[in-house]
Design an enzyme around this catalytic site. Structure first.
Site, short mmCIF file in Angstrom:
data_model
loop_
_atom_site.label_atom_id
_atom_site.label_comp_id
_atom_site.label_asym_id
_atom_site.label_seq_id
_atom_site.Cartn_x
_atom_site.Cartn_y
_atom_site.Cartn_z
N LEU A 33 0.82 -1.22 0.00
CA LEU A 33 0.00 0.00 0.00
C LEU A 33 0.85 1.27 0.00
O LEU A 33 0.38 2.35 0.36
CB LEU A 33 -1.01 0.01 1.17
CG LEU A 33 -2.05 -1.12 1.13
CD1 LEU A 33 -3.05 -0.96 2.29
CD2 LEU A 33 -2.80 -1.16 -0.20
N PHE A 72 3.10 -7.59 -9.92
CA PHE A 72 2.88 -6.26 -10.51
C PHE A 72 3.56 -5.15 -9.70
O PHE A 72 3.50 -3.99 -10.10
CB PHE A 72 1.38 -5.94 -10.54
CG PHE A 72 0.57 -6.87 -11.39
CD1 PHE A 72 0.32 -6.57 -12.72
CD2 PHE A 72 0.06 -8.06 -10.88
CE1 PHE A 72 -0.43 -7.42 -13.52
CE2 PHE A 72 -0.69 -8.92 -11.67
CZ PHE A 72 -0.93 -8.60 -12.99
N TYR A 140 15.14 2.25 -14.11
CA TYR A 140 13.85 1.54 -14.13
C TYR A 140 13.91 0.36 -15.10
O TYR A 140 13.65 -0.78 -14.73
CB TYR A 140 12.71 2.51 -14.53
CG TYR A 140 11.44 1.79 -14.86
CD1 TYR A 140 10.72 1.12 -13.88
CD2 TYR A 140 10.95 1.75 -16.17
CE1 TYR A 140 9.55 0.43 -14.19
CE2 TYR A 140 9.78 1.07 -16.49
CZ TYR A 140 9.09 0.41 -15.49
OH TYR A 140 7.94 -0.28 -15.81
N GLY A 283 15.28 11.22 -22.71
CA GLY A 283 15.15 9.76 -22.77
C GLY A 283 13.93 9.26 -23.52
O GLY A 283 13.67 8.06 -23.54
#
Ligand code: UDP
Length: 330
Positions: A33, A72, A140, A283
């Site tokens: 959360l 996820f 990432y 990017g």
């Protein structure tokens, strides 16, 4: 099947929980959360736990015999990943190893991983198929690619079968209007454009009109969140049928420019949208479009909501709901 959905309180995960329940599976959602919302989990059991908490994870795996795990949970902001790489490597990579280790320890062998087009970096060619080399250009994308590589080794060493699904631009919302995108901060084009349409934002900035594309704005492959979730169901079924580890690129195969998205948002909402031209965002490749033929031929995947206006319409219905209930935003 009994499925653990890690990150099931987030945007794509919450849609997945709904789809799994509808398909008759038993679902346990695990979410810290930190970025998810408890009220986005529409059914099944919920466990609040961070993937950094190995003892907590062990407890969940002790209590349930899972047939598969869908993962996820990750941080997703490219810009932030450049500024705080430690956060991204730890959360997206190290914590995923905790999850994989718990799976190995408890004999759970099927894993569906939310990967990303960002593993490809600046594309050598488009549409991008699975043979395209991975050369991510930010922490990432690198963190996701590191997980993909670790998964190949976990398969060899421990027989853990994984399917990596590389999303292009996840977009849209639950067609029934119950769920949608609630990122804070929001950085994605479609929700931002729709917030400009609803009046929650004054305008939308177009990051560059000097790209080598027909209208000069960047082209992306927007794929409906429910279609992504459908691919997960099919990936799980493939592994349950004894399928091997694999990776698939998921997109509509249709690219749309930033300007085309704004035009669609004007059509669907019937509202005026103020547009401000801004400089390029660093990017950003000019064109990112998926070749999803393998997902279609191997998994039998068929995107149901490929039309841009339908994607925008579902997102608009959600935006109207959010705008009417701003306290839901959390
Ligand atoms: N974009 C834009 N204005 C915004 C947000 C995004 O022009 O306020 C552009 C962005 O430069 C990219 C496209 O919209 O070309 C999609 O960006 P998004 O952040 O939604 O997804 P990404 O492709 O970066 O994963």
């Amino acid at each position: 099947m009994k499925v653990l959905v890690v990150g099931g309180a987030g945007y794509i995960g919450s849609h997945m929980v709904k789809l799994l329940l509808r398909a008759g599976h038993v679902v346990v959602t695990l979410d810290s959360l930190v970025t998810g919302y408890r009220d986005a989990v529409v059914g099944g059991e919920f466990v609040q736990c961070d993937l950094a908490d190995r003892a907590g994870l062990d407890e969940v795996f002790k209590q349930h015999a899972f047939d598969g795990v869908m993962h996820f949970a990750s941080f997703i902001q490219v810009g932030e990943s450049v500024l705080k790489p430690d956060l991204y490597y730890r959360n997206n990579f190290c914590n995923t190893l905790n999850l994989l280790d718990a799976m190995v320890a408890h004999g759970v062998k099927r894993f569906i991983f939310s990967s990303t087009a960002a593993v490809f970096g600046e594309p050598d060619y488009v549409p991008i198929d699975e043979a395209h080399p991975a050369h991510p250009i930010n922490p990432y994308g690198i963190s996701k690619w590191m997980v993909e590589q670790a998964l190949a080794d976990y398969d060899k060493a421990y027989g853990l079968k994984a399917i990596c699904l590389r999303y292009f631009n996840a977009a849209g919302a639950d067609p029934e209007g119950e769920l949608g995108e609630r990122h804070d901060p929001e950085t994605h084009l479609i929700p931002l454009v729709l917030q400009a349409a609803s009046g929650r934002r004054p305008e939308i900035a177009v990051f560059g009109r000097d790209y080598d594309t027909p209208d000069g704005t960047c082209i992306r492959d927007y794929v409906h969140v429910m279609d992504l979730c459908q691919a997960h169901l099919q990936a799980l079924a493939a592994l349950a049928a004894g399928g091997k580890s694999d990776a698939f690129n998921l997109g509509n195969g249709n690219g749309f420019s930033v300007q085309e998205v704004i035009d669609a948002a004007r059509r669907v909402s019937g509202r005026n949208i103020s547009v401000k031209d801004a400089t390029r965002r660093s990017g950003d490749p000019a064109r990112l479009v998926a070749n999803s033929e393998r997902a279609k031929s191997v998994l039998g995947w068929k995107p149901e909501f490929a039309d841009l206006d339908v994607i925008v319409e579902h997102a608009w219905n959600w935006e109207i709901k959010m705008n009417a209930n701003p306290q839901v935003e959390g």
